[in-house]
Design a protein around this motif. Sequence first.
Motif, PDB file in Angstrom:
ATOM      1  N   PRO A   1      16.006 -17.111  36.746  1.00  0.00           N
ATOM      2  CA  PRO A   1      17.502 -16.523  37.040  1.00  0.00           C
ATOM      3  C   PRO A   1      18.815 -17.424  37.091  1.00  0.00           C
ATOM      4  N   GLY A   2      19.514 -16.837  36.809  1.00  0.00           N
ATOM      5  CA  GLY A   2      20.967 -17.540  36.524  1.00  0.00           C
ATOM      6  C   GLY A   2      21.350 -17.657  35.015  1.00  0.00           C
ATOM      7  N   PHE A   3      20.305 -17.464  34.241  1.00  0.00           N
ATOM      8  CA  PHE A   3      20.701 -17.425  32.708  1.00  0.00           C
ATOM      9  C   PHE A   3      21.448 -16.132  32.170  1.00  0.00           C
ATOM     10  N   VAL A   4      22.381 -16.298  31.172  1.00  0.00           N
ATOM     11  CA  VAL A   4      23.091 -15.384  30.701  1.00  0.00           C
ATOM     12  C   VAL A   4      22.717 -15.061  29.497  1.00  0.00           C
ATOM     13  N   VAL A   5      22.501 -13.852  29.119  1.00  0.00           N
ATOM     14  CA  VAL A   5      21.627 -13.389  28.016  1.00  0.00           C
ATOM     15  C   VAL A   5      22.400 -12.229  27.116  1.00  0.00           C
ATOM     16  N   ASP A   6      22.508 -12.341  25.762  1.00  0.00           N
ATOM     17  CA  ASP A   6      22.672 -11.081  25.093  1.00  0.00           C
ATOM     18  C   ASP A   6      21.446 -10.228  24.709  1.00  0.00           C
ATOM     19  N   THR A   7      21.475  -8.849  25.121  1.00  0.00           N
ATOM     20  CA  THR A   7      19.949  -8.342  25.062  1.00  0.00           C
ATOM     21  C   THR A   7      20.119  -7.008  24.623  1.00  0.00           C
ATOM     22  N   THR A   8      19.159  -6.461  24.119  1.00  0.00           N
ATOM     23  CA  THR A   8      19.158  -4.931  24.033  1.00  0.00           C
ATOM     24  C   THR A   8      17.819  -4.317  24.836  1.00  0.00           C
ATOM     25  N   LEU A   9      18.352  -3.422  25.422  1.00  0.00           N
ATOM     26  CA  LEU A   9      16.864  -3.087  26.447  1.00  0.00           C
ATOM     27  C   LEU A   9      16.646  -1.642  25.925  1.00  0.00           C
ATOM     28  N   ALA A  10      15.469  -1.298  25.718  1.00  0.00           N
ATOM     29  CA  ALA A  10      14.729  -0.025  25.319  1.00  0.00           C
ATOM     30  C   ALA A  10      14.394   0.711  26.754  1.00  0.00           C
ATOM     31  N   TRP A  11      14.575   2.040  26.753  1.00  0.00           N
ATOM     32  CA  TRP A  11      14.307   2.700  28.127  1.00  0.00           C
ATOM     33  C   TRP A  11      13.288   3.889  27.720  1.00  0.00           C
ATOM     34  N   THR A  12      12.160   3.731  28.562  1.00  0.00           N
ATOM     35  CA  THR A  12      11.333   4.867  28.469  1.00  0.00           C
ATOM     36  C   THR A  12      11.175   5.391  29.999  1.00  0.00           C
ATOM     37  N   ASP A  13      11.267   6.904  30.191  1.00  0.00           N
ATOM     38  CA  ASP A  13      10.930   7.409  31.517  1.00  0.00           C
ATOM     39  C   ASP A  13      11.633   6.739  32.674  1.00  0.00           C
ATOM     40  N   GLY A  14      13.085   6.068  32.409  1.00  0.00           N
ATOM     41  CA  GLY A  14      13.776   5.492  33.358  1.00  0.00           C
ATOM     42  C   GLY A  14      13.457   4.059  33.366  1.00  0.00           C
ATOM     43  N   SER A  15      12.521   3.448  32.698  1.00  0.00           N
ATOM     44  CA  SER A  15      12.086   2.130  33.087  1.00  0.00           C
ATOM     45  C   SER A  15      12.591   1.203  31.428  1.00  0.00           C
ATOM     46  N   ALA A  16      13.201  -0.001  32.008  1.00  0.00           N
ATOM     47  CA  ALA A  16      13.689  -0.769  30.689  1.00  0.00           C
ATOM     48  C   ALA A  16      12.793  -1.849  30.494  1.00  0.00           C
ATOM     49  N   ARG A  17      12.766  -2.095  29.089  1.00  0.00           N
ATOM     50  CA  ARG A  17      11.954  -3.133  28.502  1.00  0.00           C
ATOM     51  C   ARG A  17      12.991  -3.840  27.617  1.00  0.00           C
ATOM     52  N   PHE A  18      12.762  -5.261  27.312  1.00  0.00           N
ATOM     53  CA  PHE A  18      13.283  -6.099  26.324  1.00  0.00           C
ATOM     54  C   PHE A  18      13.034  -5.605  24.997  1.00  0.00           C
ATOM     55  N   ALA A  19      13.937  -5.438  24.039  1.00  0.00           N
ATOM     56  CA  ALA A  19      13.896  -5.248  22.692  1.00  0.00           C
ATOM     57  C   ALA A  19      14.053  -6.222  21.914  1.00  0.00           C
ATOM     58  N   ASP A  20      15.166  -7.084  22.521  1.00  0.00           N
ATOM     59  CA  ASP A  20      15.614  -8.459  21.983  1.00  0.00           C
ATOM     60  C   ASP A  20      16.253  -9.032  22.945  1.00  0.00           C
ATOM     61  N   VAL A  21      16.567 -10.265  23.018  1.00  0.00           N
ATOM     62  CA  VAL A  21      17.014 -11.148  24.206  1.00  0.00           C
ATOM     63  C   VAL A  21      17.268 -12.446  23.614  1.00  0.00           C
ATOM     64  N   GLU A  22      18.459 -13.024  23.618  1.00  0.00           N
ATOM     65  CA  GLU A  22      18.963 -14.388  23.184  1.00  0.00           C
ATOM     66  C   GLU A  22      19.653 -14.926  24.505  1.00  0.00           C
ATOM     67  N   VAL A  23      19.416 -16.066  24.876  1.00  0.00           N
ATOM     68  CA  VAL A  23      19.979 -16.666  25.873  1.00  0.00           C
ATOM     69  C   VAL A  23      21.426 -17.478  25.394  1.00  0.00           C
TER      70      VAL A  23
END
Length: 268
Positions: free
Chosen positions: A76-98
């Motif tokens: 908690p508190g980290f700032v990230v660049d990320t791509t989120l993939a969505w399936t049925d309204g739920s998100a998962r990280f496809a990529d993430v960099e702090v």
Amino acid sequence: MEPTTSGRFRVHDRRPRPDIDGTGPSDPPEEFVLVEYPEESIDPTAPDAEDRFDPLYAAAEGYEGALADRVASLEPGFVVDTTLAWTDGSARFADVEVVRESRFRFADDVEGMFEAAVDAWDQIRSAGEAVGSITTRSNDGEPNGALYLFADAPGSDAFTDLRAGRIPIEPLAARVNESREDDGPREVFVLRPAAHDFVAVYVVFDREGVLAQTMRDTYDLGPGLAAGLDDGALDAAKAGSDGDGDGSGDEGGLSDGDEDGFDALDRL
């Protein structure tokens, strides 16, 4: 192909998603609470400001390989660049960099709230306000933190709203970043004292400084001054951070904050 969302986000917290309508699972998994990190500052009093900080949730588990390691390292508190993939309204990280390793720490029912917060709250309430802020300073007079205080009246739950992102922390951290000459990681402490009717959001300027370490030690929120010190060195370090009894110690002397743009009764 799954729809995706890319951008910069703040990792606000890691917790189960609130079951607002009572239809969720009995043992919901933990998820990351993400808040969009704005490219430009947002006036928190603007009519659409609250919508800009609406939290979204991303799965915290179920990843593989290097991505699993990167997701597991998020705090908690980290700032990230990320791509989120969505399936049925739920998100998962496809990529993430702090991008920045700031930290958010939450503590409820806190015993022994530090004096600067209690004194500031008395001043704010005497002025008839429900919210306010002060700048705290170290022993040598240098600004070391921005302390924001919110009323926690009966029937409200400011602490829960802050932790859930319904009251956004991001504008408070953004104001500090804009006022400081450095781009270092901050440490944000969200504390609700057991004996007082307010909630404190304390944005400490230097995550590795004595003030942040003292706060972590005092409220048992992670490694602080005690890490790597023997008992004698720890006692000396704490004595140095306590100030000389005039309210100007590292846990926050009251100040009007003119030097860095924070007013003692600044409306949020």
